[in-house]
Design an enzyme around this catalytic site. Structure first.
Site, PDB file in Angstrom:
ATOM      1  N   HIS A   1      -8.475   3.247  -2.354  1.00  0.00           N
ATOM      2  CA  HIS A   1      -9.295   3.229  -1.147  1.00  0.00           C
ATOM      3  C   HIS A   1     -10.371   4.294  -1.322  1.00  0.00           C
ATOM      4  O   HIS A   1     -10.069   5.425  -1.692  1.00  0.00           O
ATOM      5  CB  HIS A   1      -8.443   3.540   0.085  1.00  0.00           C
ATOM      6  CG  HIS A   1      -7.465   2.454   0.396  1.00  0.00           C
ATOM      7  ND1 HIS A   1      -6.741   2.415   1.560  1.00  0.00           N
ATOM      8  CD2 HIS A   1      -7.107   1.347  -0.305  1.00  0.00           C
ATOM      9  CE1 HIS A   1      -5.972   1.339   1.561  1.00  0.00           C
ATOM     10  NE2 HIS A   1      -6.167   0.675   0.430  1.00  0.00           N
TER      11      HIS A   1
ATOM     12  N   GLN B   1      -6.258  -4.761   9.692  1.00  0.00           N
ATOM     13  CA  GLN B   1      -5.378  -3.797  10.352  1.00  0.00           C
ATOM     14  C   GLN B   1      -4.057  -4.528  10.645  1.00  0.00           C
ATOM     15  O   GLN B   1      -4.038  -5.759  10.762  1.00  0.00           O
ATOM     16  CB  GLN B   1      -6.038  -3.334  11.662  1.00  0.00           C
ATOM     17  CG  GLN B   1      -5.282  -2.310  12.450  1.00  0.00           C
ATOM     18  CD  GLN B   1      -5.009  -1.059  11.618  1.00  0.00           C
ATOM     19  OE1 GLN B   1      -4.077  -1.076  10.818  1.00  0.00           O
ATOM     20  NE2 GLN B   1      -5.799  -0.026  11.813  1.00  0.00           N
TER      21      GLN B   1
ATOM     22  N   GLY C   1     -13.088   5.671   6.876  1.00  0.00           N
ATOM     23  CA  GLY C   1     -12.074   6.736   6.902  1.00  0.00           C
ATOM     24  C   GLY C   1     -11.822   7.197   8.321  1.00  0.00           C
ATOM     25  O   GLY C   1     -12.633   6.994   9.223  1.00  0.00           O
TER      26      GLY C   1
ATOM     27  N   GLU D   1       0.845  -1.206   0.000  1.00  0.00           N
ATOM     28  CA  GLU D   1       0.000   0.000   0.000  1.00  0.00           C
ATOM     29  C   GLU D   1       0.873   1.246   0.000  1.00  0.00           C
ATOM     30  O   GLU D   1       1.926   1.266   0.626  1.00  0.00           O
ATOM     31  CB  GLU D   1      -0.857  -0.054   1.274  1.00  0.00           C
ATOM     32  CG  GLU D   1      -1.695   1.173   1.513  1.00  0.00           C
ATOM     33  CD  GLU D   1      -2.402   1.135   2.864  1.00  0.00           C
ATOM     34  OE1 GLU D   1      -3.221   0.232   3.085  1.00  0.00           O
ATOM     35  OE2 GLU D   1      -2.126   2.032   3.687  1.00  0.00           O
TER      36      GLU D   1
HETATM   37  P1  FAD Z   1     -16.677   0.775   9.647  1.00  0.00           P
HETATM   38  O1  FAD Z   1     -16.759  -0.594   9.095  1.00  0.00           O
HETATM   39  O2  FAD Z   1     -17.725   1.748   9.242  1.00  0.00           O
HETATM   40  O3  FAD Z   1     -16.631   0.658  11.243  1.00  0.00           O
HETATM   41  C1  FAD Z   1     -16.348   1.804  12.057  1.00  0.00           C
HETATM   42  C2  FAD Z   1     -16.827   1.529  13.480  1.00  0.00           C
HETATM   43  O4  FAD Z   1     -18.251   1.568  13.533  1.00  0.00           O
HETATM   44  C3  FAD Z   1     -16.448   0.171  14.041  1.00  0.00           C
HETATM   45  O5  FAD Z   1     -16.269   0.323  15.422  1.00  0.00           O
HETATM   46  C4  FAD Z   1     -17.664  -0.701  13.746  1.00  0.00           C
HETATM   47  O6  FAD Z   1     -17.758  -1.777  14.666  1.00  0.00           O
HETATM   48  C5  FAD Z   1     -18.802   0.292  13.871  1.00  0.00           C
HETATM   49  N1  FAD Z   1     -19.868   0.099  12.882  1.00  0.00           N
HETATM   50  C6  FAD Z   1     -19.755  -0.341  11.618  1.00  0.00           C
HETATM   51  N2  FAD Z   1     -20.938  -0.294  10.987  1.00  0.00           N
HETATM   52  C7  FAD Z   1     -21.826   0.201  11.886  1.00  0.00           C
HETATM   53  C8  FAD Z   1     -23.207   0.496  11.826  1.00  0.00           C
HETATM   54  N3  FAD Z   1     -23.920   0.269  10.712  1.00  0.00           N
HETATM   55  N4  FAD Z   1     -23.815   1.009  12.940  1.00  0.00           N
HETATM   56  C9  FAD Z   1     -23.107   1.219  14.087  1.00  0.00           C
HETATM   57  N5  FAD Z   1     -21.782   0.952  14.200  1.00  0.00           N
HETATM   58  C10 FAD Z   1     -21.144   0.454  13.100  1.00  0.00           C
HETATM   59  N6  FAD Z   1      -8.453   5.410   6.644  1.00  0.00           N
HETATM   60  C11 FAD Z   1      -8.415   6.432   5.760  1.00  0.00           C
HETATM   61  O7  FAD Z   1      -8.824   7.552   6.100  1.00  0.00           O
HETATM   62  N7  FAD Z   1      -7.916   6.233   4.490  1.00  0.00           N
HETATM   63  C12 FAD Z   1      -7.473   5.025   4.053  1.00  0.00           C
HETATM   64  O8  FAD Z   1      -7.041   4.896   2.910  1.00  0.00           O
HETATM   65  C13 FAD Z   1      -7.523   3.926   4.972  1.00  0.00           C
HETATM   66  N8  FAD Z   1      -7.108   2.689   4.598  1.00  0.00           N
HETATM   67  C14 FAD Z   1      -7.248   1.644   5.473  1.00  0.00           C
HETATM   68  C15 FAD Z   1      -6.911   0.344   5.055  1.00  0.00           C
HETATM   69  C16 FAD Z   1      -7.052  -0.729   5.918  1.00  0.00           C
HETATM   70  C17 FAD Z   1      -6.702  -2.115   5.448  1.00  0.00           C
HETATM   71  C18 FAD Z   1      -7.521  -0.516   7.249  1.00  0.00           C
HETATM   72  C19 FAD Z   1      -7.651  -1.671   8.208  1.00  0.00           C
HETATM   73  C20 FAD Z   1      -7.856   0.765   7.671  1.00  0.00           C
HETATM   74  C21 FAD Z   1      -7.733   1.847   6.793  1.00  0.00           C
HETATM   75  N9  FAD Z   1      -8.103   3.141   7.178  1.00  0.00           N
HETATM   76  C22 FAD Z   1      -8.029   4.177   6.276  1.00  0.00           C
HETATM   77  C23 FAD Z   1      -8.552   3.409   8.539  1.00  0.00           C
HETATM   78  C24 FAD Z   1     -10.079   3.291   8.681  1.00  0.00           C
HETATM   79  O9  FAD Z   1     -10.721   4.240   7.888  1.00  0.00           O
HETATM   80  C25 FAD Z   1     -10.410   3.499  10.146  1.00  0.00           C
HETATM   81  O10 FAD Z   1      -9.947   2.403  10.907  1.00  0.00           O
HETATM   82  C26 FAD Z   1     -11.852   3.833  10.454  1.00  0.00           C
HETATM   83  O11 FAD Z   1     -11.895   4.290  11.810  1.00  0.00           O
HETATM   84  C27 FAD Z   1     -12.819   2.657  10.336  1.00  0.00           C
HETATM   85  O12 FAD Z   1     -13.011   2.287   9.046  1.00  0.00           O
HETATM   86  P2  FAD Z   1     -13.909   1.007   8.679  1.00  0.00           P
HETATM   87  O13 FAD Z   1     -14.050   0.985   7.218  1.00  0.00           O
HETATM   88  O14 FAD Z   1     -13.400  -0.188   9.374  1.00  0.00           O
HETATM   89  O15 FAD Z   1     -15.293   1.489   9.344  1.00  0.00           O
END
Ligand code: FAD
Length: 317
Positions: free
Chosen positions: A95, A210, A126, A19
């Site tokens: 992403h 992660q 994000g 990445e």
């Molecule tokens: P979600 O899946 O939306 O989850 C976020 C939180 O909300 C979790 O605690 C989950 O349990 C909870 N949740 C999920 N859905 C719901 C719902 N419907 N109702 C209530 N609660 C819910 N960040 C960036 O800004 N840019 C990047 O390019 C980037 N790349 C990444 C790549 C990888 C492989 C990883 C692991 C992370 C990356 N991140 C990036 C960080 C990521 O955006 C953060 O960890 C963010 O806080 C959570 O993203 P998520 O897509 O897991 O969120």
């Protein structure tokens, strides 16, 4: 080609991928090529390009007044992906994030990706803005990754935001994030798991994790997924330790544990060069175990610094 097809075609052989971050605004794309060139010998079938939301910064005017402006430090995710595919002929995985984008802007980005022949996306909520302690959704945008995922799966069915185009169905292979040590906002692993399953049931084709340093957490995570009917490929995300301050920063930023044997080994080092060596050797052993455990891909968070990843890949691939 889709990431799931790359994995199927590899017939259980572990693949190598990594990445990158887009260049800081004002820097040239050459920095990206410099970060990719040393790693091409390991034949990555795909390269991820991160995305980031805007931050709020204060601009001072001549009259001394401050104006709050929106500033994106690293724009250009889609263009960097196009440049990578064009120059190296490998799949680039942009992403897509909820924060900072309205649903319409996301749709336009997805249309751009389709025209460019980009077949894979990683959909994420994000991070929060640097100036905010928690994630604040953009008005007109999505709150959670599963909503963004729905937008992409709808486009795959020809359902755009305001109209249907049966004849121009998209065909994106969609990845989502998973957290072997739990997402930091989730009250417990089980709840986090529930939302991960929601994303997979909603159409996610693969999971990227992660970073972690204790393989037993990844193995347990994969087992939990399989026991709960999550059968998509689970790609471990990896980042070698390269400096002693990361013992503090990585847990603080990414909410992960550093195992005692690794932190003890870093503490025993007499120089930062030694720390880097310890981090590389630890990661080589971690990778060997992950290959034995059947990881489909070893995916490295290079942060634009290919050196340590190259050393590890030389020992592994
Ligand atoms: P979600 O899946 O939306 O989850 C976020 C939180 O909300 C979790 O605690 C989950 O349990 C909870 N949740 C999920 N859905 C719901 C719902 N419907 N109702 C209530 N609660 C819910 N960040 C960036 O800004 N840019 C990047 O390019 C980037 N790349 C990444 C790549 C990888 C492989 C990883 C692991 C992370 C990356 N991140 C990036 C960080 C990521 O955006 C953060 O960890 C963010 O806080 C959570 O993203 P998520 O897509 O897991 O969120």
């Amino acid at each position: 080609m889709k990431i799931t097809e790359h994995i199927e075609n590899a017939k259980s052989k572990t693949l190598f991928s990594f990445e990158l971050l887009p260049p800081i605004k004002g820097q040239s794309i050459q920095g990206i090529y410099n970060a990719i060139d040393p790693l091409m010998e390991f034949k990555p079938p795909f390269i991820d390009v991160t995305s980031s939301r805007e931050d709020h910064v204060y601009k001072e005017h001549a009259n001394g007044l401050l104006e709050k402006v929106s500033y994106r430090k690293r724009p250009g995710t889609v263009a960097v992906c196009a440049a990578i595919m064009n120059k190296y002929g490998v799949d680039a995985v942009p992403h897509l994030i909820c924060g900072g984008f309205t649903k319409e802007e996301t749709e336009y980005a997805l249309i751009d990706l389709q025209f460019l022949g980009i077949e894979n996306v990683l959909v994420l909520r994000g991070d929060a803005r640097r100036t905010e302690s928690a994630f604040v959704p953009t008005p007109g945008g999505h709150c959670y990754a599963n909503e963004l995922l729905d937008q992409v799966t709808n486009m795959n069915r020809g359902k755009y935001l305001h109209e249907e185009h049966e004849s121009v169905k998209a065909d994106f292979c969609i990845g989502v994030a998973g957290y072997p040590e739990k997402h930091f906002e989730s009250p417990n692993l089980k709840t986090d798991f529930k939302y991960l399953k929601q994303k997979v049931d909603g159409g996610a084709d693969f999971i990227v994790t992660q970073m972690f340093y204790d393989n037993s957490k990844y193995i347990e995570f994969v087992k939990n997924c399989r026991d709960n009917g999550i059968n998509v490929p689970i790609i471990p995300g990896l980042k070698p330790i390269t400096s002693s301050k990361q013992l503090i920063n990585l847990p603080k930023i990414f909410h992960i544990d550093i195992p005692e044997d690794l932190s003890d080994a870093v503490h025993a080092c007499k120089s930062e060069a030694e720390v880097k060596e310890v981090g590389i050797q630890f990661m080589i052993n971690q990778c060997k175990e992950l290959i034995k455990a059947g990881a489909p891909v070893l995916h490295f968070y290079t942060m634009g610094n290919p050196g340590p990843t190259k050393r590890i890949a030389e020992a592994i691939f």
